[in-house]
Design a protein around this motif. Sequence first.
Motif, PDB file in Angstrom:
ATOM      1  N   MET A   1       0.849  -1.176   0.000  1.00 27.72           N
ATOM      2  CA  MET A   1       0.000   0.000   0.000  1.00 27.72           C
ATOM      3  C   MET A   1       0.895   1.239   0.000  1.00 27.72           C
ATOM      4  SD  MET A   1      -3.056   0.852   2.584  1.00 27.72           S
ATOM      5  CE  MET A   1      -2.922   2.349   3.493  1.00 27.72           C
ATOM      6  N   SER A   2       0.678   2.121  -0.915  1.00 29.65           N
ATOM      7  CA  SER A   2       1.480   3.339  -0.986  1.00 29.65           C
ATOM      8  C   SER A   2       0.860   4.428  -0.122  1.00 29.65           C
ATOM      9  CB  SER A   2       1.617   3.815  -2.429  1.00 29.65           C
ATOM     10  OG  SER A   2       0.362   4.183  -2.933  1.00 29.65           O
ATOM     11  N   ALA A   3       1.693   5.356   0.295  1.00 28.46           N
ATOM     12  CA  ALA A   3       1.226   6.464   1.119  1.00 28.46           C
ATOM     13  C   ALA A   3       0.302   7.362   0.298  1.00 28.46           C
ATOM     14  CB  ALA A   3       2.422   7.260   1.624  1.00 28.46           C
ATOM     15  N   PRO A   4      -0.694   7.985   0.942  1.00 31.47           N
ATOM     16  CA  PRO A   4      -1.613   8.879   0.229  1.00 31.47           C
ATOM     17  C   PRO A   4      -1.021  10.272   0.012  1.00 31.47           C
ATOM     18  CG  PRO A   4      -2.266   8.700   2.501  1.00 31.47           C
ATOM     19  CD  PRO A   4      -1.095   7.765   2.322  1.00 31.47           C
ATOM     20  N   TYR A   5       0.287  10.364   0.016  1.00 35.99           N
ATOM     21  CA  TYR A   5       0.968  11.637  -0.175  1.00 35.99           C
ATOM     22  C   TYR A   5       2.332  11.376  -0.782  1.00 35.99           C
ATOM     23  CZ  TYR A   5       3.262  10.018   4.036  1.00 35.99           C
ATOM     24  OH  TYR A   5       3.943   9.251   4.942  1.00 35.99           O
ATOM     25  N   THR A   6       2.944  12.418  -1.327  1.00 36.67           N
ATOM     26  CA  THR A   6       4.319  12.334  -1.821  1.00 36.67           C
ATOM     27  C   THR A   6       5.113  13.481  -1.205  1.00 36.67           C
ATOM     28  OG1 THR A   6       3.833  13.686  -3.765  1.00 36.67           O
ATOM     29  CG2 THR A   6       3.661  11.307  -4.041  1.00 36.67           C
ATOM     30  N   VAL A   7       6.396  13.248  -1.064  1.00 33.88           N
ATOM     31  CA  VAL A   7       7.300  14.261  -0.528  1.00 33.88           C
ATOM     32  C   VAL A   7       8.407  14.448  -1.551  1.00 33.88           C
ATOM     33  CG1 VAL A   7       8.884  14.857   1.345  1.00 33.88           C
ATOM     34  CG2 VAL A   7       6.774  13.606   1.848  1.00 33.88           C
ATOM     35  N   ARG A   8       8.669  15.702  -1.912  1.00 37.24           N
ATOM     36  CA  ARG A   8       9.691  15.969  -2.922  1.00 37.24           C
ATOM     37  C   ARG A   8      10.395  17.285  -2.626  1.00 37.24           C
ATOM     38  NH1 ARG A   8       4.751  17.072  -5.405  1.00 37.24           N
ATOM     39  NH2 ARG A   8       4.496  19.201  -6.179  1.00 37.24           N
ATOM     40  N   ILE A   9      11.576  17.426  -3.207  1.00 32.47           N
ATOM     41  CA  ILE A   9      12.299  18.689  -3.126  1.00 32.47           C
ATOM     42  C   ILE A   9      11.540  19.710  -3.968  1.00 32.47           C
ATOM     43  CG2 ILE A   9      14.444  19.882  -3.707  1.00 32.47           C
ATOM     44  CD1 ILE A   9      15.860  17.187  -3.236  1.00 32.47           C
ATOM     45  N   ALA A  10      11.336  20.880  -3.417  1.00 29.36           N
ATOM     46  CA  ALA A  10      10.619  21.952  -4.115  1.00 29.36           C
ATOM     47  C   ALA A  10      11.620  22.699  -4.997  1.00 29.36           C
ATOM     48  CB  ALA A  10       9.974  22.889  -3.102  1.00 29.36           C
TER      49      ALA A  10
ATOM     50  N   VAL B   1      -2.608  12.517  10.786  1.00 32.95           N
ATOM     51  CA  VAL B   1      -2.619  11.057  10.814  1.00 32.95           C
ATOM     52  C   VAL B   1      -1.835  10.444   9.662  1.00 32.95           C
ATOM     53  CG1 VAL B   1      -4.802  10.961  12.029  1.00 32.95           C
ATOM     54  CG2 VAL B   1      -4.788  10.912   9.529  1.00 32.95           C
ATOM     55  N   LEU B   2      -1.490  11.215   8.651  1.00 33.16           N
ATOM     56  CA  LEU B   2      -0.781  10.676   7.494  1.00 33.16           C
ATOM     57  C   LEU B   2       0.715  10.508   7.746  1.00 33.16           C
ATOM     58  CD1 LEU B   2      -2.527  12.736   4.681  1.00 33.16           C
ATOM     59  CD2 LEU B   2      -3.053  10.413   5.454  1.00 33.16           C
ATOM     60  N   HIS B   3       1.229  11.126   8.769  1.00 34.91           N
ATOM     61  CA  HIS B   3       2.641  11.018   9.144  1.00 34.91           C
ATOM     62  C   HIS B   3       3.597  11.547   8.079  1.00 34.91           C
ATOM     63  CE1 HIS B   3       1.295   8.796  12.591  1.00 34.91           C
ATOM     64  NE2 HIS B   3       0.632   7.994  11.803  1.00 34.91           N
TER      65      HIS B   3
END
Length: 104
Positions: free
Chosen positions: A1-10, A82-84
Amino acid sequence: MSAPYTVRIAEDPADREACFAVRKEVFVGEQGVPEDIEYDAHDATALHVLATGADGIPLGTGRLLHGEAAAGKTGGDAATNVLHYAQEIFEGLKAYRQPDGTVA
């Protein structure tokens, strides 16, 4: 299951503006930090990281400063704690891969 968000360099201007918008909402709007001290000269050289939901809506941000300017600030929407994603932003800032391939 993938996270419901992404984190990236802006890296592009739109992402950086999204980072600033999150900071304004959280620090200026919610926490009452004066806008004139929320943004500073370090923003131009800091590494900014952006977390977005699956729908592309900005959720949180962090910035990494280097050298004497080193100090951290993070911000995010309290409704999505809650998404951490804040932990993932922090982990990404701790282990940022430099352009030469090393990890800082």
